[in-house]
Motif scaffolding. Structure first.
Motif, PDB file in Angstrom:
ATOM      1  N   SER A   1       0.825  -1.200   0.000  1.00 50.84           N
ATOM      2  CA  SER A   1       0.000   0.000   0.000  1.00 50.84           C
ATOM      3  C   SER A   1       0.866   1.260   0.000  1.00 50.84           C
ATOM      4  O   SER A   1       0.567   2.225  -0.711  1.00 50.84           O
ATOM      5  N   PHE A   2       1.930   1.252   0.791  1.00 51.82           N
ATOM      6  CA  PHE A   2       2.840   2.397   0.805  1.00 51.82           C
ATOM      7  C   PHE A   2       3.516   2.574  -0.550  1.00 51.82           C
ATOM      8  O   PHE A   2       3.796   3.693  -0.967  1.00 51.82           O
ATOM      9  N   ARG A   3       3.745   1.464  -1.227  1.00 53.03           N
ATOM     10  CA  ARG A   3       4.362   1.556  -2.554  1.00 53.03           C
ATOM     11  C   ARG A   3       3.425   2.251  -3.542  1.00 53.03           C
ATOM     12  O   ARG A   3       3.850   3.090  -4.336  1.00 53.03           O
TER      13      ARG A   3
ATOM     14  N   LYS B   1       5.120   6.455  -1.007  1.00 44.60           N
ATOM     15  CA  LYS B   1       5.741   6.902   0.243  1.00 44.60           C
ATOM     16  C   LYS B   1       7.240   6.634   0.185  1.00 44.60           C
ATOM     17  O   LYS B   1       7.719   5.933  -0.698  1.00 44.60           O
ATOM     18  N   PRO B   2       7.999   7.178   1.131  1.00 41.65           N
ATOM     19  CA  PRO B   2       9.458   6.952   1.119  1.00 41.65           C
ATOM     20  C   PRO B   2       9.809   5.466   1.154  1.00 41.65           C
ATOM     21  O   PRO B   2       9.089   4.648   1.734  1.00 41.65           O
ATOM     22  N   LEU B   3      10.942   5.159   0.542  1.00 41.31           N
ATOM     23  CA  LEU B   3      11.374   3.770   0.421  1.00 41.31           C
ATOM     24  C   LEU B   3      11.646   3.135   1.774  1.00 41.31           C
ATOM     25  O   LEU B   3      11.390   1.947   1.971  1.00 41.31           O
ATOM     26  N   TRP B   4      12.119   3.919   2.739  1.00 40.22           N
ATOM     27  CA  TRP B   4      12.470   3.333   4.035  1.00 40.22           C
ATOM     28  C   TRP B   4      11.240   2.777   4.750  1.00 40.22           C
ATOM     29  O   TRP B   4      11.357   1.829   5.528  1.00 40.22           O
TER      30      TRP B   4
ATOM     31  N   SER C   1      11.121  -1.091   5.860  1.00 39.24           N
ATOM     32  CA  SER C   1      10.917  -1.434   7.270  1.00 39.24           C
ATOM     33  C   SER C   1       9.733  -2.392   7.442  1.00 39.24           C
ATOM     34  O   SER C   1       9.796  -3.314   8.255  1.00 39.24           O
ATOM     35  N   PHE C   2       8.670  -2.203   6.663  1.00 38.88           N
ATOM     36  CA  PHE C   2       7.533  -3.114   6.760  1.00 38.88           C
ATOM     37  C   PHE C   2       7.908  -4.503   6.263  1.00 38.88           C
ATOM     38  O   PHE C   2       7.501  -5.503   6.847  1.00 38.88           O
TER      39      PHE C   2
END
Length: 52
Positions: A19-21, A25-28, A32-33
């Motif tokens: 979802s962050f991808r 959102k930032p790669l970090w 981390s997920f």
């Protein structure tokens, strides 16, 4: 029992990373997920070993 819970948690974490991808959102945050999901799967595997 706990191994099933940890595997479910890993699935949720991978879903969050995907979802962050999509949200760019930032790669970090994605890394981390994914790292937390890998640690959750490792803990689930270690709980299945004999002697626990």
């Amino acid at each position: 029992m706990w191994s099933i819970v940890l595997m479910g948690l890993a699935g949720l974490l991978v879903g969050g990373a995907l979802s962050f991808r999509q949200q760019r959102k930032p790669l970090w945050t994605q890394v981390s997920f994914y790292a937390l999901a890998a640690m959750s799967l490792l803990a689930a595997y270690l709980l299945t070993l004999p002697g626990n």
